[in-house]
Design a protein around this motif. Structure first.
Motif, PDB file in Angstrom:
ATOM      1  N   LEU A   1      -2.844  -2.384  -6.469  1.00 51.77           N
ATOM      2  CA  LEU A   1      -3.159  -1.204  -5.670  1.00 51.77           C
ATOM      3  C   LEU A   1      -2.763   0.088  -6.390  1.00 51.77           C
ATOM      4  O   LEU A   1      -3.470   1.096  -6.303  1.00 51.77           O
ATOM      5  N   ARG A   2      -1.643   0.059  -7.086  1.00 59.65           N
ATOM      6  CA  ARG A   2      -1.219   1.264  -7.813  1.00 59.65           C
ATOM      7  C   ARG A   2      -2.219   1.629  -8.893  1.00 59.65           C
ATOM      8  O   ARG A   2      -2.567   2.808  -9.075  1.00 59.65           O
TER       9      ARG A   2
ATOM     10  N   GLY B   1     -12.167  -4.502  -7.292  1.00 56.34           N
ATOM     11  CA  GLY B   1     -10.721  -4.430  -7.178  1.00 56.34           C
ATOM     12  C   GLY B   1     -10.010  -4.885  -8.432  1.00 56.34           C
ATOM     13  O   GLY B   1      -8.988  -4.317  -8.832  1.00 56.34           O
TER      14      GLY B   1
ATOM     15  N   LEU C   1      -8.094   7.335  -8.535  1.00 53.77           N
ATOM     16  CA  LEU C   1      -8.791   8.161  -7.551  1.00 53.77           C
ATOM     17  C   LEU C   1      -8.773   9.621  -7.994  1.00 53.77           C
ATOM     18  O   LEU C   1      -7.843  10.073  -8.674  1.00 53.77           O
TER      19      LEU C   1
ATOM     20  N   TYR D   1      -5.356   1.042  -8.922  1.00 49.78           N
ATOM     21  CA  TYR D   1      -6.575   1.561  -8.291  1.00 49.78           C
ATOM     22  C   TYR D   1      -6.350   2.990  -7.793  1.00 49.78           C
ATOM     23  O   TYR D   1      -7.200   3.867  -7.979  1.00 49.78           O
ATOM     24  N   MET D   2      -5.219   3.236  -7.144  1.00 53.58           N
ATOM     25  CA  MET D   2      -4.969   4.559  -6.571  1.00 53.58           C
ATOM     26  C   MET D   2      -4.803   5.619  -7.653  1.00 53.58           C
ATOM     27  O   MET D   2      -5.166   6.781  -7.444  1.00 53.58           O
TER      28      MET D   2
ATOM     29  N   SER E   1      -9.404   3.118  -1.022  1.00 49.18           N
ATOM     30  CA  SER E   1      -8.821   1.957  -1.716  1.00 49.18           C
ATOM     31  C   SER E   1      -9.241   0.631  -1.100  1.00 49.18           C
ATOM     32  O   SER E   1      -8.666  -0.408  -1.445  1.00 49.18           O
TER      33      SER E   1
ATOM     34  N   ILE F   1      -6.456   7.997   1.137  1.00 50.14           N
ATOM     35  CA  ILE F   1      -6.177   6.946   0.154  1.00 50.14           C
ATOM     36  C   ILE F   1      -6.628   5.575   0.654  1.00 50.14           C
ATOM     37  O   ILE F   1      -7.298   4.819  -0.076  1.00 50.14           O
TER      38      ILE F   1
ATOM     39  N   ALA G   1      -9.752  -2.347 -11.207  1.00 47.27           N
ATOM     40  CA  ALA G   1      -9.089  -1.107 -10.813  1.00 47.27           C
ATOM     41  C   ALA G   1      -8.234  -0.565 -11.955  1.00 47.27           C
ATOM     42  O   ALA G   1      -7.420  -1.254 -12.533  1.00 47.27           O
TER      43      ALA G   1
ATOM     44  N   ALA H   1      -9.827  -2.442  -3.502  1.00 47.57           N
ATOM     45  CA  ALA H   1      -8.610  -3.049  -4.045  1.00 47.57           C
ATOM     46  C   ALA H   1      -7.859  -3.822  -2.963  1.00 47.57           C
ATOM     47  O   ALA H   1      -7.317  -4.902  -3.227  1.00 47.57           O
TER      48      ALA H   1
ATOM     49  N   TYR I   1       1.114   3.836  -3.289  1.00 46.28           N
ATOM     50  CA  TYR I   1       0.826   5.276  -3.181  1.00 46.28           C
ATOM     51  C   TYR I   1       1.989   6.101  -3.709  1.00 46.28           C
ATOM     52  O   TYR I   1       1.795   7.104  -4.421  1.00 46.28           O
TER      53      TYR I   1
ATOM     54  N   ALA J   1       0.829  -1.204   0.000  1.00 42.68           N
ATOM     55  CA  ALA J   1       0.000   0.000   0.000  1.00 42.68           C
ATOM     56  C   ALA J   1       0.865   1.257   0.000  1.00 42.68           C
ATOM     57  O   ALA J   1       0.591   2.217  -0.741  1.00 42.68           O
TER      58      ALA J   1
END
Length: 382
Positions: A262-263, A375, A269, A265-266, A296, A292, A378, A299, A198, A194
């Motif tokens: 995760l990247r 997720g 945003l 998905y972020m 998130s 964040i 994403a 995800a 970010y 995570a």
């Protein structure tokens, strides 16, 4: 007209049928395993799980009472009793005293024994053995019975697998060991990935594009390729035979997928939220923790499902990094392999052990599956 937005495609029915077939194909093995885990060994051997609710014709091998229970009645030596040990007494259709002719007689017939004597069996399982000479065979006469046996379900399989410490099938310790491996091996990569995701999504620094490309490249590295070098490294630093080593191994193997998911998905945003937080004086850490992470969660949950299921069902990594001859760190997948090797004929025990091992993944999947699609998609839609 079929291509106009808002109208239904003519192939909708094909999609529905395909989904239904996939769901049934996925559920059938699980349902069969669940039903078989409550059946007895005899019923599993004679019929499939789909016939579990119906009476089945079975051939049972039973024994009469031993010679010690004979009594003298006049000039005869007699052994009498009930061939069925349990209270469930099915109606006998045919019987025999040889495995080559299990249906040689019908209830009420009498058979001559090789050692001398007459064996008579009634339809309810009551038998009488009589002879003019004393019986000298210590073991009771073997009888093969063909009967219509009603459905029978039992919880003894679960007791044997989970609670009985005197049997090798006891999996309670393996269950705890699997949780000990799986929970940290799911949480640790999420925490690290995570932060990394970010940074790769919203922080500008030299070499960011190369790091993203490296993460994507690591997705295609085979797990087996890194096992031996990683085990050697763990042994050199002294963590190659315990939980720490297997936690770090699962973390390393799951990290590329976690960062990539995760990247993506972020990145999707809203930028305005993050820019406004920066204008208000929020630090990068505060933005990450308070904005964040809550946004998130789909995800995070999606990756948690995949990582948990993969770690729970893993055998290879546990065999390599949990080297223990005492069985103190044996996980459930390894325990099932040992049961298969030592008690391969006890299908009721194997079915129960396998179902016990998938209960937790099923609960996790159905509890969090609503986040799975969100997720996985994403970053695919802007």
């Amino acid at each position: 007209m079929n291509n106009i937005a808002g109208t239904k495609s003519s192939l909708t029915w094909a999609v529905h049928i395909s989904v239904a077939v996939l769901v049934i194909a996925w559920l059938l093995p699980t349902v069969g395993l669940f039903v078989s885990s409550f059946r007895t060994a005899d019923q599993i051997a004679t019929s499939g799980w789909w016939k579990a609710l119906f009476s089945q014709e079975q051939t049972l091998s039973l024994r009469a009472a031993p010679a010690e229970e004979q009594v003298q009645v006049g000039n005869l030596y007699v052994i009498e009793g009930q061939i069925f040990e349990s209270e469930a007494r099915p109606e006998i259709q045919t019987w025999g005293i040889s495995s080559r002719a299990v249906d040689a007689f019908i209830p009420g017939d009498s058979a001559e024994l090789r050692g001398g004597g007459i064996f008579t069996l009634d339809v309810d399982g009551t038998y009488r053995i009589e002879n003019t000479e004393p019986f000298d065979v210590s073991r009771g006469q073997r009888v093969f019975i063909t009967a219509e046996v009603p459905p029978e379900f039992t919880l003894n399989n679960y007791y044997t697998v989970v609670f009985d410490p005197n049997n090798i099938e006891g999996m309670s310790k393996a269950f705890i060991n699997t949780l000990t491996v799986t929970i940290p091996a799911t949480i640790i990569p999420i925490l690290i990935a995570a932060f990394a995701a970010y940074a790769l999504a919203w922080m500008e620094f030299p070499g960011r594009a190369l790091l993203i490309a490296a993460v994507v490249g690591l997705l295609v590295v085979p797990l087996q390729l890194a096992l031996i070098p990683l085990l050697k490294f763990h042994n050199d630093i002294g963590i190659g035979k315990g939980y720490i080593g297997v936690w770090l191994a699962h973390t390393g193997f799951g990290m590329p997928m976690a960062i990539y998911l995760l990247r993506n998905y972020m990145v999707g945003l809203p930028r305005d939220i993050i820019e406004n937080a920066r204008v208000d004086g929020a630090t990068e850490f505060q933005i990450f923790i308070k904005i964040i992470l809550p946004l998130s969660f789909p995800a995070l949950a999606s990756f948690a499902i995949f990582q948990f299921l993969w770690t729970w069902n893993d055998l290879l990594v546990s065999l390599v990094f949990l080297i223990d001859s005492t069985g103190e760190t044996t996980v459930m997948t390894k325990q099932i392999v040992e049961i298969l090797g030592t008690r391969g004929g006890n299908w009721e025990i194997l079915a129960t052990a396998a179902f016990v091992s998938i209960i937790v993944p099923l609960i996790v999947f159905f509890a969090m599956q609503k986040y799975l699609v969100r997720g996985m998609l994403a970053g695919s839609v802007k």
